[in-house]
Design an enzyme around this catalytic site. Structure first.
Site, PDB file in Angstrom:
ATOM      1  N   HIS A  59       0.831  -1.207   0.000  1.00 53.29           N
ATOM      2  CA  HIS A  59       0.000   0.000   0.000  1.00 53.29           C
ATOM      3  C   HIS A  59       0.867   1.259   0.000  1.00 53.29           C
ATOM      4  O   HIS A  59       0.551   2.234  -0.689  1.00 53.29           O
ATOM      5  CB  HIS A  59      -0.940   0.009   1.202  1.00 53.29           C
ATOM      6  CG  HIS A  59      -1.914  -1.125   1.199  1.00 53.29           C
ATOM      7  ND1 HIS A  59      -2.792  -1.364   2.231  1.00 53.29           N
ATOM      8  CD2 HIS A  59      -2.160  -2.102   0.277  1.00 53.29           C
ATOM      9  CE1 HIS A  59      -3.539  -2.426   1.958  1.00 53.29           C
ATOM     10  NE2 HIS A  59      -3.153  -2.897   0.778  1.00 53.29           N
ATOM     11  N   HIS A 107      -0.310 -11.100  -5.278  1.00 58.95           N
ATOM     12  CA  HIS A 107       1.056 -10.634  -5.032  1.00 58.95           C
ATOM     13  C   HIS A 107       2.114 -11.556  -5.633  1.00 58.95           C
ATOM     14  O   HIS A 107       3.128 -11.095  -6.152  1.00 58.95           O
ATOM     15  CB  HIS A 107       1.288 -10.477  -3.536  1.00 58.95           C
ATOM     16  CG  HIS A 107       0.423  -9.428  -2.906  1.00 58.95           C
ATOM     17  ND1 HIS A 107       0.450  -8.109  -3.296  1.00 58.95           N
ATOM     18  CD2 HIS A 107      -0.504  -9.504  -1.919  1.00 58.95           C
ATOM     19  CE1 HIS A 107      -0.415  -7.418  -2.576  1.00 58.95           C
ATOM     20  NE2 HIS A 107      -1.015  -8.247  -1.739  1.00 58.95           N
ATOM     21  N   ASP A 130      -2.988  -2.746  -5.400  1.00 61.36           N
ATOM     22  CA  ASP A 130      -1.965  -3.743  -5.084  1.00 61.36           C
ATOM     23  C   ASP A 130      -1.003  -3.979  -6.248  1.00 61.36           C
ATOM     24  O   ASP A 130       0.217  -4.070  -6.049  1.00 61.36           O
ATOM     25  CB  ASP A 130      -2.622  -5.069  -4.712  1.00 61.36           C
ATOM     26  CG  ASP A 130      -3.103  -5.114  -3.267  1.00 61.36           C
ATOM     27  OD1 ASP A 130      -2.715  -4.225  -2.480  1.00 61.36           O
ATOM     28  OD2 ASP A 130      -3.861  -6.042  -2.927  1.00 61.36           O
ATOM     29  N   HIS A 144      -9.087  -1.949  -5.489  1.00 62.53           N
ATOM     30  CA  HIS A 144      -8.028  -2.266  -4.524  1.00 62.53           C
ATOM     31  C   HIS A 144      -7.001  -3.226  -5.123  1.00 62.53           C
ATOM     32  O   HIS A 144      -5.801  -3.108  -4.848  1.00 62.53           O
ATOM     33  CB  HIS A 144      -8.584  -2.869  -3.235  1.00 62.53           C
ATOM     34  CG  HIS A 144      -7.500  -3.131  -2.235  1.00 62.53           C
ATOM     35  ND1 HIS A 144      -6.971  -2.143  -1.438  1.00 62.53           N
ATOM     36  CD2 HIS A 144      -6.786  -4.261  -1.966  1.00 62.53           C
ATOM     37  CE1 HIS A 144      -5.990  -2.644  -0.706  1.00 62.53           C
ATOM     38  NE2 HIS A 144      -5.867  -3.937  -1.002  1.00 62.53           N
TER      39      HIS A 144
END
Length: 301
Positions: free
Chosen positions: A77, A287, A264, A260
């Site tokens: 973030h 991720h 990321d 969101h």
């Protein structure tokens, strides 16, 4: 374009989402060519970790970097905010293992950057330009990324959790998107059925009803809601299900979830260490896929 850094230092304090540990973190201006560097002040002067994809050591529900015997968790973030606001150089001093989760978005960082000021530096930015197309498909999921040559950055993201609540959500990022208003406010999320599992496996120790959107796929028994209230210490909050979400938070956008995920992916690709000129087409990524593709991009460029 020129490089940029902060005009003044900024201090944050808060708990880490997964570790639950309270951290004090100060962001300092840095000279040109520094990049973004984390310094674990609780370990020692040499415990410095460069924010580069080659230093990614874990992607279990967040992105962790490791270097010089030190780890720093959940950096995505902050990295996303730095990318979105055009900050190239910054020293991050922190006295714990995990960056504070704050409200689960990058908006607190963006507001603080604006208050502290962002200044142009003398040196030019060295952009990372995609020269040849490449494709990466994760062997353990349906997630994949294709990266194509371009003279600017574009990201086409598709988010699909096979969810009746979310459906398939899409979002496109390019220079026309205002990061501060369109992406930064979008908060992290999880599914209700994941909460007990995550807690049992030592994660979300710092999670609460103010820093995450909770998606509800199935009817919830009263007994289960009571256990969740105890887990998050919110005995005085009514956790009625409303339109597929717990009513702890109201959505900022109808498609806040995919926004969101864009937050990321911007944070993970900021680990290239330079602005990217290329078209990124991402489908069902996380991720692990993001940072793997970023490392591949560095190797091929």
């Amino acid at each position: 374009m020129k490089q940029h850094t902060l005009r003044n230092s900024i201090t944050f304090s808060g708990k880490g989402l997964h570790s639950g540990r309270t951290a004090t973190m100060t962001l300092h201006p840095a000279s040109t060519g520094t990049g973004i560097v984390f310094h674990r002040t609780d370990i020692g002067q040499e415990a410095r970790i460069r924010a580069l994809a080659t230093n990614v050591s874990s992607t279990a529900r967040s992105t962790t970097l490791s270097e010089n015997g030190a780890d720093i968790m959940t950096i995505e973030h902050l990295m996303s905010a730095a990318f979105g606001m055009g900050i190239d150089n910054m020293l991050v001093e922190i006295d714990s293992v995990e960056v504070p989760i704050l409200d689960g978005s990058s908006l607190p960082y963006v507001k603080a950057f604006e208050k502290a000021g962002i200044v142009q530096q003398e040196s030019e930015r060295a952009c990372l330009t995609v020269k040849e197309p490449f494709h990466y498909k994760d062997p353990d999921s349906d997630g994949e990324i294709t990266i194509l040559p371009s003279d600017h950055l574009t990201i086409d993201l598709t988010c699909d959790f096979n969810s009746r609540v979310l459906g398939v959500q899409k979002f496109k990022y390019d220079s026309a998107i205002d990061y501060a208003s369109e992406i930064a406010p979008c908060r992290t999320f999880c599914f209700l059925h994941e909460l007990e599992y995550l807690a049992a496996n030592g994660l979300i120790k710092g999670g609460d009803m103010q820093n995450a959107i909770v998606i509800v796929e199935h009817p919830v028994e009263k007994e289960r809601l009571q256990s969740l209230k105890a887990l998050f210490g919110v005995e005085d909050v009514e956790l009625d299900v409303h339109e597929g979400y717990l009513n702890n938070l109201k959505l900022h956008f109808e498609n806040e979830i995919v926004r969101h995920k864009m937050l990321d992916i911007l944070g993970d690709f900021a680990l290239a260490g330079a602005p990217i000129n290329g078209t990124i087409i991402a489908h069902k990524t996380g991720h692990r896929i993001n940072t793997t593709a970023c490392r591949m991009l560095l190797e091929l460029s």
